[in-house]
Design a protein around this motif. Structure first.
Motif, PDB file in Angstrom:
ATOM      1  N   ASN A 801       0.828  -1.205   0.000  1.00 12.50           N
ATOM      2  CA  ASN A 801       0.000   0.000   0.000  1.00 12.50           C
ATOM      3  C   ASN A 801       0.862   1.253   0.000  1.00 12.50           C
ATOM      4  OD1 ASN A 801      -2.317  -1.549   0.014  1.00 12.50           O
ATOM      5  ND2 ASN A 801      -2.532  -1.503   2.249  1.00 12.50           N
ATOM      6  N   GLY A 802       1.933   1.235   0.810  1.00 12.23           N
ATOM      7  CA  GLY A 802       2.833   2.377   0.821  1.00 12.23           C
ATOM      8  C   GLY A 802       3.525   2.580  -0.514  1.00 12.23           C
ATOM      9  N   ASN A 803       3.878   1.480  -1.179  1.00 14.19           N
ATOM     10  CA  ASN A 803       4.506   1.583  -2.494  1.00 14.19           C
ATOM     11  C   ASN A 803       3.553   2.202  -3.511  1.00 14.19           C
ATOM     12  OD1 ASN A 803       6.753   0.749  -4.420  1.00 14.19           O
ATOM     13  ND2 ASN A 803       5.005  -0.330  -5.295  1.00 14.19           N
ATOM     14  N   SER A 804       2.277   1.823  -3.467  1.00 17.09           N
ATOM     15  CA  SER A 804       1.295   2.413  -4.384  1.00 17.09           C
ATOM     16  C   SER A 804       1.198   3.916  -4.169  1.00 17.09           C
ATOM     17  CB  SER A 804      -0.075   1.755  -4.185  1.00 17.09           C
ATOM     18  OG  SER A 804      -0.017   0.377  -4.468  1.00 17.09           O
ATOM     19  N   VAL A 805       1.189   4.348  -2.898  1.00 22.70           N
ATOM     20  CA  VAL A 805       1.137   5.778  -2.602  1.00 22.70           C
ATOM     21  C   VAL A 805       2.388   6.475  -3.131  1.00 22.70           C
ATOM     22  CG1 VAL A 805       1.084   7.484  -0.746  1.00 22.70           C
ATOM     23  CG2 VAL A 805      -0.347   5.433  -0.599  1.00 22.70           C
ATOM     24  N   LEU A 806       3.571   5.853  -2.949  1.00 20.59           N
ATOM     25  CA  LEU A 806       4.825   6.437  -3.408  1.00 20.59           C
ATOM     26  C   LEU A 806       4.822   6.636  -4.918  1.00 20.59           C
ATOM     27  CD1 LEU A 806       7.795   7.293  -2.890  1.00 20.59           C
ATOM     28  CD2 LEU A 806       8.413   4.876  -3.173  1.00 20.59           C
ATOM     29  N   ILE A 807       4.420   5.597  -5.672  1.00 19.47           N
ATOM     30  CA  ILE A 807       4.423   5.698  -7.131  1.00 19.47           C
ATOM     31  C   ILE A 807       3.414   6.734  -7.605  1.00 19.47           C
ATOM     32  CG2 ILE A 807       3.862   4.428  -9.238  1.00 19.47           C
ATOM     33  CD1 ILE A 807       5.223   2.035  -8.128  1.00 19.47           C
ATOM     34  N   PRO A 848      24.101   3.082  -2.722  1.00 21.27           N
ATOM     35  CA  PRO A 848      23.504   2.766  -4.039  1.00 21.27           C
ATOM     36  C   PRO A 848      22.968   1.344  -4.105  1.00 21.27           C
ATOM     37  CG  PRO A 848      25.888   2.952  -4.209  1.00 21.27           C
ATOM     38  CD  PRO A 848      25.510   3.475  -2.856  1.00 21.27           C
ATOM     39  N   GLY A 849      23.609   0.413  -3.376  1.00 24.08           N
ATOM     40  CA  GLY A 849      23.097  -0.955  -3.372  1.00 24.08           C
ATOM     41  C   GLY A 849      21.724  -1.046  -2.734  1.00 24.08           C
ATOM     42  N   LEU A 850      21.556  -0.347  -1.579  1.00 25.19           N
ATOM     43  CA  LEU A 850      20.245  -0.339  -0.924  1.00 25.19           C
ATOM     44  C   LEU A 850      19.193   0.330  -1.801  1.00 25.19           C
ATOM     45  CD1 LEU A 850      21.239   0.487   2.780  1.00 25.19           C
ATOM     46  CD2 LEU A 850      20.434  -1.697   1.854  1.00 25.19           C
ATOM     47  N   LEU A 851      19.573   1.456  -2.444  1.00 24.43           N
ATOM     48  CA  LEU A 851      18.626   2.132  -3.331  1.00 24.43           C
ATOM     49  C   LEU A 851      18.212   1.231  -4.488  1.00 24.43           C
ATOM     50  CD1 LEU A 851      20.072   5.771  -3.500  1.00 24.43           C
ATOM     51  CD2 LEU A 851      17.973   5.017  -2.376  1.00 24.43           C
ATOM     52  N   LEU A 852      19.169   0.479  -5.008  1.00 21.86           N
ATOM     53  CA  LEU A 852      18.859  -0.431  -6.115  1.00 21.86           C
ATOM     54  C   LEU A 852      17.870  -1.505  -5.685  1.00 21.86           C
ATOM     55  CD1 LEU A 852      19.344  -1.486  -8.979  1.00 21.86           C
ATOM     56  CD2 LEU A 852      21.344  -2.720  -8.099  1.00 21.86           C
ATOM     57  N   VAL A 853      18.124  -2.098  -4.507  1.00 20.68           N
ATOM     58  CA  VAL A 853      17.229  -3.151  -4.016  1.00 20.68           C
ATOM     59  C   VAL A 853      15.830  -2.601  -3.751  1.00 20.68           C
ATOM     60  CG1 VAL A 853      16.812  -4.755  -2.122  1.00 20.68           C
ATOM     61  CG2 VAL A 853      19.107  -4.534  -3.085  1.00 20.68           C
ATOM     62  N   VAL A 854      15.764  -1.442  -3.076  1.00 22.71           N
ATOM     63  CA  VAL A 854      14.466  -0.861  -2.728  1.00 22.71           C
ATOM     64  C   VAL A 854      13.673  -0.488  -3.985  1.00 22.71           C
ATOM     65  CG1 VAL A 854      13.324   1.107  -1.631  1.00 22.71           C
ATOM     66  CG2 VAL A 854      15.192  -0.065  -0.467  1.00 22.71           C
ATOM     67  N   SER A 855      14.326   0.133  -4.952  1.00 19.30           N
ATOM     68  CA  SER A 855      13.623   0.542  -6.175  1.00 19.30           C
ATOM     69  C   SER A 855      13.176  -0.665  -6.985  1.00 19.30           C
ATOM     70  CB  SER A 855      14.515   1.459  -7.010  1.00 19.30           C
ATOM     71  OG  SER A 855      15.745   0.807  -7.320  1.00 19.30           O
ATOM     72  N   LEU A 856      14.008  -1.724  -7.025  1.00 17.48           N
ATOM     73  CA  LEU A 856      13.592  -2.935  -7.739  1.00 17.48           C
ATOM     74  C   LEU A 856      12.384  -3.594  -7.060  1.00 17.48           C
ATOM     75  CD1 LEU A 856      17.018  -4.574  -8.706  1.00 17.48           C
ATOM     76  CD2 LEU A 856      15.314  -3.584 -10.249  1.00 17.48           C
ATOM     77  N   VAL A 857      12.411  -3.641  -5.725  1.00 19.61           N
ATOM     78  CA  VAL A 857      11.254  -4.196  -4.996  1.00 19.61           C
ATOM     79  C   VAL A 857      10.013  -3.360  -5.248  1.00 19.61           C
ATOM     80  CG1 VAL A 857      10.328  -4.627  -2.689  1.00 19.61           C
ATOM     81  CG2 VAL A 857      12.670  -5.300  -3.233  1.00 19.61           C
ATOM     82  N   SER A 858      10.183  -2.036  -5.306  1.00 16.94           N
ATOM     83  CA  SER A 858       9.045  -1.154  -5.579  1.00 16.94           C
ATOM     84  C   SER A 858       8.429  -1.440  -6.950  1.00 16.94           C
ATOM     85  CB  SER A 858       9.495   0.307  -5.500  1.00 16.94           C
ATOM     86  OG  SER A 858       8.439   1.172  -5.884  1.00 16.94           O
ATOM     87  N   MET A 859       9.298  -1.590  -7.945  1.00 18.78           N
ATOM     88  CA  MET A 859       8.788  -1.891  -9.284  1.00 18.78           C
ATOM     89  C   MET A 859       8.175  -3.280  -9.337  1.00 18.78           C
ATOM     90  SD  MET A 859       8.845   0.644 -11.183  1.00 18.78           S
ATOM     91  CE  MET A 859       8.310  -0.298 -12.598  1.00 18.78           C
ATOM     92  N   PHE A 861       6.581  -4.793  -6.835  1.00 17.80           N
ATOM     93  CA  PHE A 861       5.256  -4.681  -6.227  1.00 17.80           C
ATOM     94  C   PHE A 861       4.271  -4.025  -7.203  1.00 17.80           C
ATOM     95  CE2 PHE A 861       6.877  -4.664  -1.568  1.00 17.80           C
ATOM     96  CZ  PHE A 861       6.940  -6.049  -1.617  1.00 17.80           C
ATOM     97  N   HIS A 862       4.730  -2.986  -7.884  1.00 21.58           N
ATOM     98  CA  HIS A 862       3.842  -2.288  -8.819  1.00 21.58           C
ATOM     99  C   HIS A 862       3.465  -3.195  -9.984  1.00 21.58           C
ATOM    100  CE1 HIS A 862       2.078   0.900 -11.189  1.00 21.58           C
ATOM    101  NE2 HIS A 862       2.876   0.577 -12.194  1.00 21.58           N
ATOM    102  N   ALA A 863       4.459  -3.893 -10.537  1.00 19.27           N
ATOM    103  CA  ALA A 863       4.167  -4.796 -11.655  1.00 19.27           C
ATOM    104  C   ALA A 863       3.253  -5.931 -11.217  1.00 19.27           C
ATOM    105  CB  ALA A 863       5.473  -5.364 -12.220  1.00 19.27           C
ATOM    106  N   GLU A 864       3.465  -6.453 -10.005  1.00 21.15           N
ATOM    107  CA  GLU A 864       2.623  -7.529  -9.485  1.00 21.15           C
ATOM    108  C   GLU A 864       1.188  -7.053  -9.306  1.00 21.15           C
ATOM    109  OE1 GLU A 864       3.038  -8.806  -5.320  1.00 21.15           O
ATOM    110  OE2 GLU A 864       3.446 -10.805  -6.144  1.00 21.15           O
ATOM    111  N   ASN A 865       1.034  -5.828  -8.805  1.00 23.13           N
ATOM    112  CA  ASN A 865      -0.312  -5.282  -8.605  1.00 23.13           C
ATOM    113  C   ASN A 865      -1.014  -5.069  -9.934  1.00 23.13           C
ATOM    114  OD1 ASN A 865      -2.449  -4.061  -7.011  1.00 23.13           O
ATOM    115  ND2 ASN A 865      -1.798  -2.119  -7.898  1.00 23.13           N
TER     116      ASN A 865
END
Length: 933
Positions: A801-807, A848-859, A861-865
């Protein structure tokens, strides 16, 4: 001369036969009557014969005053074969049969009939006939009696039909037919008029009127015995004047003689409307009517008078109802927004003919001016003594508190006055239209080319319902390509790192992973490091078997001499010289190994073996360049080659799968452009676009004062925008305009679908996303996709839900940029460290590694939704899923409040689509309930 006469005499029979044959096979049509004279009420047959025709059309039956014509059944066919002097001819005929029943005495003419036979029009000749009335005498009397002296048009009237039939008596046998036998004499040619429904009702129940013997005037002032049959019916007079019996004609086949029946299974009378007989049974030699004549009686009608409904004092809403009535109403829903539809059911209960009752003229009632009401006449359905009408009304603005009382006016024949009854008022609540309650609907805020307000906050972007009016809307666009490259930044850097790592440590890999070497290098290494002849022989044979594999051939120290299959394979491949040298060398190595005492220089043997390996390799490369391959029987891939190819194949499939998954979830699904259904030139498109924009602006202007008319204007705009889309225009702003128009006209599902299409063309447009979010917020909460589909609980659900709000706040474009920059930074630092640069990965690459992981997880979640939601939007509020592709199949489930939700299409057949809902229900729905994305 003799020869000429002889020739004529010879050919004459042939000509005669030919002429006869041609005459027989020339299609002709004739029409005749079974009798030129007929009795009133007694049918005769009309016969139409069609000879030698392969195709024909049945004629259209004429309308003749005083004559009733109907089909007598299927046409009869016959054929005749004639053989004369060995020549065969065939005559085929079809006979069409019709029954002609005169209803009055006189002379009638059957006009010529024109119809097609074998594609050509043919015309029959007209026929005259005479109908006479069989003298009834004192045999039959018919009376109609009304129960009242006067009634009004439309007022129910009870009528009694009385039929008097004189009993037939056979003087010779002294037999008198019973009342049941005489009732069976009534012909099926009888016309029952107003009593037809009652007769049919009795027939279905296998009943008949009971007859009783009474005394009746025989027409000469004398009373005689008659069977009297009484039938009662309720009628509703449709015109003023005296009650008429013109549509009633009783025909009786009155007996004239009795005789013995020859057919033991004869029924007494086949033409009786009730069947049966008076003496027939399964035994032969019983009495039956052997002759009869039709008698027809004129009905005498009493003096009941039908009066017209008066015009003085007639209410304006009167619609012809006569009797006594009450009215009730029911509405649903009662809590609505301005412009929403309310189903209004009207029930009328009364004593009159309910099938003739009309609904009140709702569009003419002053009390309903606050509502949008259809001016079309309503069709209702009758149930017992009530009639129900259903329609929809729409409140024009917010604040309306009730549906007023509905009047129903009728004429009461008891009081001979017009009366009006009213339904009870219905309390309702009308709020401001939901789609127009947004703060940004009014007010001219300037927007940029992407529809974003210059003064709006980046994090609180509100939906806007102001449409684009620039001519650029009519220009088709290609899908936005901002997301097509981002996945390369994720895949390519780690590949470069692996290549760098392999290149730097290639010697280490070569020493610890000998299986990665080529067969030639392994063989050379083994020979060079060999300390005895058996090692050289083993290495040489293994290499040869790699080049020329032979089934079930293995090399050990005990069978070095068993090299003939491999040597034979070399000879089969044409390498005779190399095969001889290899055989000699292996034999020497084998003999020395087993201790034959041959003294050969060991280093020379190594050199000879290495030379043989190089020669074999060079020769095989030469043959490969000339497309010369070993025989098919000897070709077999080695185990390592298979593993290598399988690994490469799996790697390729994995990369392809990753690429297709990412692109499918993000950008490759371009905005769907409906296949052009109309062809419009540029001038026509501009006219339609200007009309749509004008209708939409007018709707906005009326929204505060007259929501119903405003929604009608929005609907007009939506139809015109849709026409432009159907002409082949794919434009994000046009889809946005269409989404706004659908949203304003209460078509939530279509609005969501078009906002989605706009976003697929411009995925980074946050204004489009804001409008989509606003439309989705209107979707019924009890069936939202999250509640239907979510199997996740606790923290994971909150993250999604938080990811949807972020995007929704920052847009997917920003997430893509973070992925690219963080991936390039992280893997760039790792590659530099691998190449030997002194830097701390923990300090430099952690962020940058953490940012990469977080952004990939965000995408992810969005693609899964997006994937879970499906590829189609429901556009109807109530959805029925069927087991198959048709209404005749049973329902799987019925979903209420379904409009606006997404589903996944599974299959398509005809005009039906199989879908899967977010709850997992699978079923078939009509195409028109879906909008494909």
């Amino acid at each position: 001369m003799f020869h000429s006469n002889h020739y004529l005499r010879s050919i004459l029979p042939v000509l005669i036969v030919g002429i006869a044959g041609s005459s027989a096979f020339a299609g002709d049509v004739s029409m005749r009557l079974s009798s030129r004279e007929a009795y009133v009420g007694s049918p005769i047959q009309l016969l139409i014969s069609i000879n030698n025709a392969s195709d024909y059309e049945q004629p259209t039956l004429p309308q003749i005053d005083g004559i009733e014509i109907r089909s007598a059944g299927a046409p009869s066919q016959s054929s005749q074969v004639t053989i004369i002097n060995g020549r065969r001819s065939e005559n085929r005929s079809v006979v069409l049969r019709y029954l002609i029943t005169p209803r009055r005495a006189g002379t009638f003419e059957i006009p010529p009939l024109t119809f097609k036979v074998d594609g050509k029009e043919v015309k029959t000749e007209g026929i005259k006939m005479v109908a006479t009335k069989s003298e009834t005498g004192d045999l039959l009397f018919v009376e109609i009696e009304g129960k009242k002296e006067k009634v009004f048009v439309g007022q129910p009237l009870d009528l009694a039909l009385r039929i008097y039939i004189k009993p037939y008596r056979d003087q010779e046998r002294e037999i008198t037919l019973s009342e049941g036998d005489m009732w069976n004499m009534i012909s099926d040619q009888t016309s029952w008029g107003s009593f037809q429904n009652r007769i049919e009702e009795m027939t279905k129940k296998r009943q008949r009127p009971g007859g009783k013997e009474v005394l009746h005037d025989n027409g000469e002032g004398e009373e005689r015995a008659y069977y009297m049959y009484e039938i009662n019916a309720k009628v509703y007079p449709t015109k003023a004047g005296k009650i008429s019996g013109d549509d009633l004609q009783i025909v009786v086949n009155y007996p004239t003689a009795l005789g013995r029946s020859r057919d033991p299974f004869d029924s007494f009378f086949d033409d009786s409307p009730f069947g049966g007989s008076f003496m027939s049974s399964s035994f032969s030699n019983r009495l039956s009517v052997t002759s009869s004549r039709p008698v027809v009686a004129e009905a005498t009608v009493d003096t009941t008078e039908v009066l017209p409904v008066p015009t003085e004092g007639r209410p304006s809403d009167y619609r012809g109802a006569v009797g006594q009535y009450n009215i009730v109403t029911q509405a649903s829903p009662v809590n609505v927004h301005a412009g929403d539809s309310i189903t209004l059911n009207i029930g009328i209960v009364g004593t009159g003919p309910m099938e003739l009752v009309q609904a009140p003229p709702l569009s003419e009632l002053p009390k309903l001016k606050k509502f949008k009401v259809s001016n079309q006449p309503l069709a209702g359905y009758v149930k017992d003594d009530s009639k129900v009408f259903s329609t929809t009304i729409r409140p024009r603005k917010a604040g309306i508190t009730e549906i007023p009382a509905i009047p129903f006016s009728f004429f009461n024949p008891e009081t001979e006055k017009f009366e009006t009854v009213h339904s009870a008022p219905i309390a309702i609540t009308v709020e401001k239209a939901e789609s127009l309650a947004l703060d940004t609907i009014v007010g001219a805020k300037s927007t940029n080319s992407k529809g974003q307000s210059k003064t709006e906050s980046m994090h609180t972007l509100e939906p806007r319902l102001i449409n684009f009016e620039s001519s650029s809307v009519l220009t088709s666009q290609e899908p936005h390509s901002a997301w097509n490259w981002w996945w390369l930044a994720v895949i390519l850097p780690p590949v470069v790192w692996v290549i760098t790592l392999t290149a730097k440590y290639r010697h280490w890999f070569a020493q610890r992973m000998p299986s990665l070497r080529s067969p030639q290098n392994r063989c050379i290494a083994q020979i060079s490091n060999a300390e005895d002849q058996s090692t050289i022989a083993n290495a040489l044979l293994r290499y040869m078997q790699k080049l020329f594999p032979v089934k079930d051939s293995t090399v050990t120290t005990e069978n070095l001499s068993e090299s003939s299959p491999t040597i034979g394979a070399m000879r089969s491949a044409g390498l005779y010289e190399l095969a001889a040298d290899a055989e000699l060398l292996i034999e020497q190595l084998s003999h020395d190994h087993v201790g034959y005492g041959t003294n050969v220089d060991f280093e020379l043997q190594k050199s000879t073996a290495l030379d043989l390996v190089n020669r074999l390799t060079a020769r095989m490369k030469s043959q490969s360049n000339r497309h010369i391959r070993p025989p098919r029987s000897t070709v077999k891939k080695s185990k390592h080659a298979k593993v290598s190819q399988s690994f490469a194949l799996l790697l390729g499939l994995g990369l392809a799968s990753m690429t297709s998954t990412v692109m499918a979830n993000d950008t490759s699904a371009t905005a769907p452009v409906p296949s052009p259904q109309v062809v419009l030139n540029q001038a026509q498109r501009e006219i339609i676009f200007n009309e749509a924009s004008e209708s939409y602006r007018d709707g906005l202007a009326l929204a505060e004062t007259n929501m119903v008319d405003a929604k009608d204007l929005f609907l007009q705009a939506a139809k015109k925008y849709q026409l432009l889309v159907n002409s082949g225009i794919s434009n994000a702003d046009l889809y946005f305009n269409l989404g706004n128009s659908y949203l304003q006209s209460d078509q939530l599902g279509r609005a969501i679908a078009n906002y989605e299409r706009a976003l697929k063309l411009q995925p980074d447009n946050r204004q489009f996303q804001a409008n989509l979010n606003a439309a989705q917020a209107i979707v019924q909460i009890e069936t939202t996709p999250q509640e239907l589909t979510s199997l996740d609980k606790g923290l994971l659900l909150k993250l999604k839900n938080g990811n949807s709000v972020l995007i929704n706040m920052v847009g997917q474009q920003a997430i893509m940029v973070v992925i690219v920059l963080s991936s390039l930074t992280f893997w760039g630092l790792v590659i530099l460290r691998t190449m030997g640069h002194k830097l701390s990965l923990w300090k430099c690459a952690t962020l940058p590694g953490l940012l990469l992981v977080v952004s990939l997880v965000s995408m992810h979640f969005h693609a899964e939704n997006t994937t879970q939601q499906g590829n189609a939007v429901i556009v109807e509020q109530r959805l029925q899923l069927h087991e198959g592709d048709g209404e005749q199949f049973a329902e799987v489930v019925v979903l209420d409040s379904a409009e606006g939700h997404r589903v996944q299409t599974l299959a398509h057949r005809g005009s039906w689509t199989q879908i899967q809902t977010t709850r997992g229900h699978i079923g078939w729905v009509p195409d028109h309930v879906l909008e494909l994305l």
